[in-house]
Write a protein that holds these residues in place. Structure first.
Motif, PDB file in Angstrom:
ATOM      1  N   ILE A   1      38.126 -21.283  30.803  1.00 48.66           N
ATOM      2  CA  ILE A   1      38.663 -20.373  31.830  1.00 48.66           C
ATOM      3  C   ILE A   1      40.155 -20.639  32.024  1.00 48.66           C
ATOM      4  CG2 ILE A   1      38.534 -19.721  34.266  1.00 48.66           C
ATOM      5  CD1 ILE A   1      35.497 -20.588  34.096  1.00 48.66           C
ATOM      6  N   ARG A   2      40.515 -21.904  32.131  1.00 45.18           N
ATOM      7  CA  ARG A   2      41.927 -22.269  32.339  1.00 45.18           C
ATOM      8  C   ARG A   2      42.802 -21.792  31.181  1.00 45.18           C
ATOM      9  NH1 ARG A   2      44.737 -27.823  31.660  1.00 45.18           N
ATOM     10  NH2 ARG A   2      46.754 -27.294  32.528  1.00 45.18           N
ATOM     11  N   ARG A   3      42.297 -21.905  29.964  1.00 46.95           N
ATOM     12  CA  ARG A   3      43.080 -21.505  28.793  1.00 46.95           C
ATOM     13  C   ARG A   3      43.216 -19.991  28.674  1.00 46.95           C
ATOM     14  NH1 ARG A   3      39.776 -25.938  26.013  1.00 46.95           N
ATOM     15  NH2 ARG A   3      41.173 -27.721  26.147  1.00 46.95           N
ATOM     16  N   MET A   4      42.288 -19.254  29.262  1.00 45.03           N
ATOM     17  CA  MET A   4      42.366 -17.794  29.225  1.00 45.03           C
ATOM     18  C   MET A   4      43.408 -17.267  30.207  1.00 45.03           C
ATOM     19  SD  MET A   4      38.364 -16.660  28.872  1.00 45.03           S
ATOM     20  CE  MET A   4      38.718 -14.928  28.537  1.00 45.03           C
ATOM     21  N   LYS A   5      43.649 -18.009  31.265  1.00 44.34           N
ATOM     22  CA  LYS A   5      44.514 -17.549  32.354  1.00 44.34           C
ATOM     23  C   LYS A   5      45.926 -17.179  31.893  1.00 44.34           C
ATOM     24  CE  LYS A   5      44.336 -16.995  36.827  1.00 44.34           C
ATOM     25  NZ  LYS A   5      44.071 -15.615  37.147  1.00 44.34           N
ATOM     26  N   PRO A   6      46.633 -18.035  31.134  1.00 40.14           N
ATOM     27  CA  PRO A   6      48.002 -17.671  30.722  1.00 40.14           C
ATOM     28  C   PRO A   6      48.064 -16.452  29.807  1.00 40.14           C
ATOM     29  CG  PRO A   6      47.555 -19.980  30.203  1.00 40.14           C
ATOM     30  CD  PRO A   6      46.285 -19.373  30.693  1.00 40.14           C
ATOM     31  N   LEU A   7      46.924 -16.086  29.237  1.00 37.11           N
ATOM     32  CA  LEU A   7      46.881 -14.926  28.350  1.00 37.11           C
ATOM     33  C   LEU A   7      46.489 -13.661  29.111  1.00 37.11           C
ATOM     34  CD1 LEU A   7      45.282 -16.574  25.189  1.00 37.11           C
ATOM     35  CD2 LEU A   7      47.698 -16.140  25.679  1.00 37.11           C
ATOM     36  N   ASP A   8      46.473 -13.757  30.424  1.00 39.06           N
ATOM     37  CA  ASP A   8      46.228 -12.605  31.312  1.00 39.06           C
ATOM     38  C   ASP A   8      44.874 -11.942  31.117  1.00 39.06           C
ATOM     39  OD1 ASP A   8      48.585 -12.825  32.765  1.00 39.06           O
ATOM     40  OD2 ASP A   8      49.702 -11.654  31.299  1.00 39.06           O
ATOM     41  N   PHE A   9      43.856 -12.711  30.793  1.00 37.26           N
ATOM     42  CA  PHE A   9      42.514 -12.149  30.764  1.00 37.26           C
ATOM     43  C   PHE A   9      42.042 -11.979  32.203  1.00 37.26           C
ATOM     44  CE2 PHE A   9      42.561 -13.862  26.421  1.00 37.26           C
ATOM     45  CZ  PHE A   9      42.010 -12.790  25.730  1.00 37.26           C
ATOM     46  N   SER A  10      41.409 -10.860  32.491  1.00 43.21           N
ATOM     47  CA  SER A  10      40.903 -10.600  33.840  1.00 43.21           C
ATOM     48  C   SER A  10      39.647 -11.439  34.097  1.00 43.21           C
ATOM     49  CB  SER A  10      40.550  -9.117  33.980  1.00 43.21           C
ATOM     50  OG  SER A  10      39.407  -8.818  33.179  1.00 43.21           O
ATOM     51  N   LEU A  11      39.241 -11.505  35.354  1.00 46.76           N
ATOM     52  CA  LEU A  11      38.004 -12.205  35.689  1.00 46.76           C
ATOM     53  C   LEU A  11      36.816 -11.563  34.974  1.00 46.76           C
ATOM     54  CD1 LEU A  11      38.304 -13.009  39.506  1.00 46.76           C
ATOM     55  CD2 LEU A  11      38.287 -14.615  37.599  1.00 46.76           C
TER      56      LEU A  11
END
Length: 132
Positions: free
Chosen positions: A55-65
């Motif tokens: 989840i943390r690694r997806m955040k900087p790539l602007d993946f939505s919830l």
């Protein structure tokens, strides 16, 4: 073999996420503590930590919830002890590959932005050197 259980503070330290963020991810259904202590404290396993890191690694790539939830569902189904039927497995792999392609494209965009930002910082350094 039982997995070692960690309280939320240790998990926060290991993942670099705040307690509030971890609780939020629990509230929105992205992660569920593996257990609760007798005192009601959340207890997490190494698998939970790995999930939080995804989840943390997806955040900087602007993946939505919603995208995060979908990706986690895909990986959960692919790694389940009872594997999905072959046709479902292939569809899940295709969806996973689509996320990989999006992640690759977003990484490339971030690399280009970083190059531009570094160029700008170098321009400022040169400007300061000329004024020095």
């Amino acid at each position: 073999m039982t997995q070692r259980q960690m309280q939320i503070g240790e998990v926060a330290e290991r993942t670099g996420l705040s307690l509030r963020t971890i609780r939020h991810y629990e509230e929105v259904g992205l992660v569920t503590p593996s257990a609760r202590s007798k005192g009601g404290f959340r207890l997490y396993t190494e698998s939970d930590v790995e999930r939080l890191m995804v989840i943390r690694r997806m955040k900087p790539l602007d993946f939505s919830l919603e995208e995060t939830r979908d990706l986690l569902e895909i990986t959960d189904r692919l790694s389940a002890t009872e594997p999905p039927p072959a046709a479902d497995r292939e569809r899940l792999r295709e969806r996973l590959d689509a996320y990989r392609k999006v992640a690759d494209a977003r990484c490339e965009k971030l690399r280009a932005q970083l190059i531009a930002a570094e160029d700008f910082a170098a321009t400022l350094r040169r400007q300061l050197d000329r004024q020095g």
